[in-house]
Design a protein around this motif. Structure first.
Motif, PDB file in Angstrom:
ATOM      1  N   LEU A   7       3.318   5.521  -3.879  1.00 10.31           N
ATOM      2  CA  LEU A   7       3.374   6.396  -2.718  1.00 10.31           C
ATOM      3  C   LEU A   7       4.768   6.480  -2.108  1.00 10.31           C
ATOM      4  O   LEU A   7       4.962   7.142  -1.102  1.00 10.31           O
ATOM      5  N   GLY A   8       5.737   5.812  -2.722  1.00  7.85           N
ATOM      6  CA  GLY A   8       7.114   5.865  -2.250  1.00  7.85           C
ATOM      7  C   GLY A   8       7.519   4.606  -1.517  1.00  7.85           C
ATOM      8  O   GLY A   8       6.784   3.629  -1.469  1.00  7.85           O
ATOM      9  N   PRO A   9       8.723   4.652  -0.923  1.00  5.90           N
ATOM     10  CA  PRO A   9       9.223   3.466  -0.224  1.00  5.90           C
ATOM     11  C   PRO A   9       8.416   3.210   1.049  1.00  5.90           C
ATOM     12  O   PRO A   9       7.768   4.119   1.575  1.00  5.90           O
ATOM     13  N   PRO A  10       8.463   1.985   1.557  1.00  5.68           N
ATOM     14  CA  PRO A  10       7.729   1.666   2.781  1.00  5.68           C
ATOM     15  C   PRO A  10       8.097   2.617   3.914  1.00  5.68           C
ATOM     16  O   PRO A  10       9.244   3.031   4.053  1.00  5.68           O
ATOM     17  N   MET A  11       7.096   2.961   4.714  1.00  6.51           N
ATOM     18  CA  MET A  11       7.295   3.815   5.891  1.00  6.51           C
ATOM     19  C   MET A  11       6.763   3.041   7.094  1.00  6.51           C
ATOM     20  O   MET A  11       5.602   3.198   7.477  1.00  6.51           O
ATOM     21  N   PRO A  12       7.607   2.150   7.664  1.00 10.05           N
ATOM     22  CA  PRO A  12       7.133   1.309   8.756  1.00 10.05           C
ATOM     23  C   PRO A  12       6.813   2.107  10.006  1.00 10.05           C
ATOM     24  O   PRO A  12       7.419   3.140  10.276  1.00 10.05           O
ATOM     25  N   GLY A  13       5.854   1.624  10.737  1.00 12.55           N
ATOM     26  CA  GLY A  13       5.452   2.242  11.992  1.00 12.55           C
ATOM     27  C   GLY A  13       4.704   1.235  12.830  1.00 12.55           C
ATOM     28  O   GLY A  13       4.453   0.118  12.399  1.00 12.55           O
ATOM     29  N   MET A  14       4.350   1.628  14.016  1.00 11.71           N
ATOM     30  CA  MET A  14       3.591   0.767  14.908  1.00 11.71           C
ATOM     31  C   MET A  14       2.413   1.560  15.464  1.00 11.71           C
ATOM     32  O   MET A  14       2.569   2.724  15.837  1.00 11.71           O
ATOM     33  N   PRO A  15       1.229   0.954  15.528  1.00 11.23           N
ATOM     34  CA  PRO A  15       0.073   1.628  16.107  1.00 11.23           C
ATOM     35  C   PRO A  15       0.290   1.893  17.597  1.00 11.23           C
ATOM     36  O   PRO A  15       0.984   1.133  18.271  1.00 11.23           O
ATOM     37  N   ASP A  41       2.002   0.410   8.083  1.00 14.29           N
ATOM     38  CA  ASP A  41       2.553   1.106   6.912  1.00 14.29           C
ATOM     39  C   ASP A  41       1.936   2.503   6.842  1.00 14.29           C
ATOM     40  O   ASP A  41       0.780   2.670   6.481  1.00 14.29           O
ATOM     41  N   PHE A  42       2.739   3.512   7.207  1.00 11.96           N
ATOM     42  CA  PHE A  42       2.262   4.889   7.270  1.00 11.96           C
ATOM     43  C   PHE A  42       1.723   5.378   5.922  1.00 11.96           C
ATOM     44  O   PHE A  42       0.809   6.186   5.881  1.00 11.96           O
ATOM     45  N   ARG A  43       2.265   4.869   4.807  1.00  9.85           N
ATOM     46  CA  ARG A  43       1.761   5.268   3.477  1.00  9.85           C
ATOM     47  C   ARG A  43       0.288   4.921   3.337  1.00  9.85           C
ATOM     48  O   ARG A  43      -0.510   5.725   2.857  1.00  9.85           O
ATOM     49  N   GLN A  44      -0.068   3.719   3.742  1.00  7.99           N
ATOM     50  CA  GLN A  44      -1.459   3.279   3.633  1.00  7.99           C
ATOM     51  C   GLN A  44      -2.366   4.102   4.546  1.00  7.99           C
ATOM     52  O   GLN A  44      -3.446   4.540   4.136  1.00  7.99           O
TER      53      GLN A  44
END
Length: 71
Positions: A7-15, A41-44
């Motif tokens: 799905l590509g590189p990690p896309m960090p985020g916060m809820p 992880d926005f990808r997930q």
């Protein structure tokens, strides 16, 4: 089967919402496939929003965090 790394590189985020008390609070079980989803992880998150998706394939080099304590 699709791997998280596909799905590509990690896309960090916060809820959104109040702060989380511990690492376990960042996970939920997907209603479609039952797999645990890390909301940081926005990808997930986006993968598990797709209708009729399959669980992501485990990767041998991935680190799985086990939470044994109760809230």
């Amino acid at each position: 089967m699709t791997k998280l790394s596909d799905l590509g590189p990690p896309m960090p985020g916060m809820p959104h919402g109040k702060g989380k008390e511990n690492g376990q609070d960042y996970f939920y079980s997907c209603a479609t496939c039952g797999q645990k989803v890390d909301m940081r992880d926005f990808r997930q998150v986006m993968w598990h929003e797709k209708p009729d998706h399959e669980p992501l394939e485990p990767e041998p080099d991935a680190t799985v965090i086990e939470f044994t304590g109760k809230k």
